[in-house]
Enzyme design. Sequence first.
Site, short mmCIF file in Angstrom:
data_model
loop_
_atom_site.label_atom_id
_atom_site.label_comp_id
_atom_site.label_asym_id
_atom_site.label_seq_id
_atom_site.Cartn_x
_atom_site.Cartn_y
_atom_site.Cartn_z
N ASP A 7 0.84 -1.17 -0.04
CA ASP A 7 -0.11 -0.07 -0.09
C ASP A 7 0.88 1.22 0.03
O ASP A 7 1.15 1.70 1.11
CB ASP A 7 -0.86 0.02 1.32
CG ASP A 7 -1.76 1.30 1.22
OD1 ASP A 7 -2.16 1.79 0.04
OD2 ASP A 7 -2.12 1.63 2.55
N GLU B 101 -2.05 -1.81 -4.41
CA GLU B 101 -3.24 -1.00 -4.34
C GLU B 101 -3.28 0.01 -5.32
O GLU B 101 -2.28 0.90 -5.48
CB GLU B 101 -3.62 -0.60 -2.92
CG GLU B 101 -5.00 0.05 -2.89
CD GLU B 101 -5.59 -0.01 -1.55
OE1 GLU B 101 -5.31 -1.01 -0.82
OE2 GLU B 101 -6.19 0.98 -1.17
N ASP C 181 -1.81 1.18 7.34
CA ASP C 181 -1.29 0.72 5.97
C ASP C 181 -0.53 -0.69 5.81
O ASP C 181 -0.90 -1.30 4.85
CB ASP C 181 -0.13 1.86 5.78
CG ASP C 181 -0.57 3.22 5.86
OD1 ASP C 181 -0.91 3.75 5.06
OD2 ASP C 181 -0.37 3.64 7.09
#
Lengths: 184, 184
Positions: free
Chosen positions: A19, A82, A154
């Site tokens: 991420d 992501e 995260d």
Amino acid sequence: MQNKIIAKKDNAIRILGIDPGLQITGFGVIESDGRSSRYIHSGNIRANSLKSDVGMPQKLGLIFRKLTEVVDEYQPDEVAVEEVFISRNASSSLKLGHARGAAVCAAVQTHLPVSEYSARSVKQAIVGNGAANKEQIQHMVLRLLGLRGTLQADEADALAVALCHAHTSVLVGSQRASYSRNVA
Amino acid sequence: MQNKIIAKKDNAIRILGIDPGLQITGFGVIESDGRSSRYIHSGNIRANSLKSDVGMPQKLGLIFRKLTEVVDEYQPDEVAVEEVFISRNASSSLKLGHARGAAVCAAVQTHLPVSEYSARSVKQAIVGNGAANKEQIQHMVLRLLGLRGTLQADEADALAVALCHAHTSVLVGSQRASYSRNVA
């Protein structure tokens, strides 16, 4: 969260989920045999902990080097990132682009296949609801990986995108391409 | 344009200039002794020449690997990157961010100092006019480096940012920081 298990199970795919963010980049490594997934390792790269006068190149260098270390140490077979929510703010998009560029380079330098998943796809895959909130994601990530305690946001998102890839990989099976892009 | 001269002159700084883009990334290597600069090498990385179904990670991989090769082969001492014009289009900014992230990673993986210059600073340094057009930039890059012929636009812009860095480096001298950001 640290929990080093290096030996890979037979028939398991090891997935690194990322991420990316210029301030905090979450990463998580899982292993999946198609039926269930297990937690291997996860953490955060805090470029925002560098001195305030440190510029973008140094921040990207930190992200790139730390993820390269994770790849070297945990030897993932595939990488899932992501996909970015494109904000209306061009400046924020640029910064996020820098961080994603660094993250993707850490993966592609060793020719690892990289897949992208939208936040909505990830939520759909993990919670069954594309509009799930952070708490629901965290809850399901802990549950799917049999973990207790809490994860930094995260880190949880990175593990979620890895789990999303594991689920999607099972569906796609041997037809998995070296690059795929999945947007719900 | 190809013109390999590998041996570095004494007291010269070798500079790699980069004009990053997800479709075409220009690069140029020059050497400067503080008074004059000479051309070493330049070229373009055409990620838009890859198959149309190739995704962002592969494009970034191409940019990263080609620039890593340039760094390995030409051994620059410092790197200068054109700073991005932040468009009002968040999607374009994100794509450009990816390309810049890949370019910067190719430099910082070997701990090369990276400086950023706005397009306006580059034009001011090369032409003496922050609003100079592409033709003026091209003309002055050829003249400053004693070259004939024409350069592709991204290649010329990359050499221009390298020349801008050479000029700025002379001004800053030994106080040069490992990272600098110069926005006119």
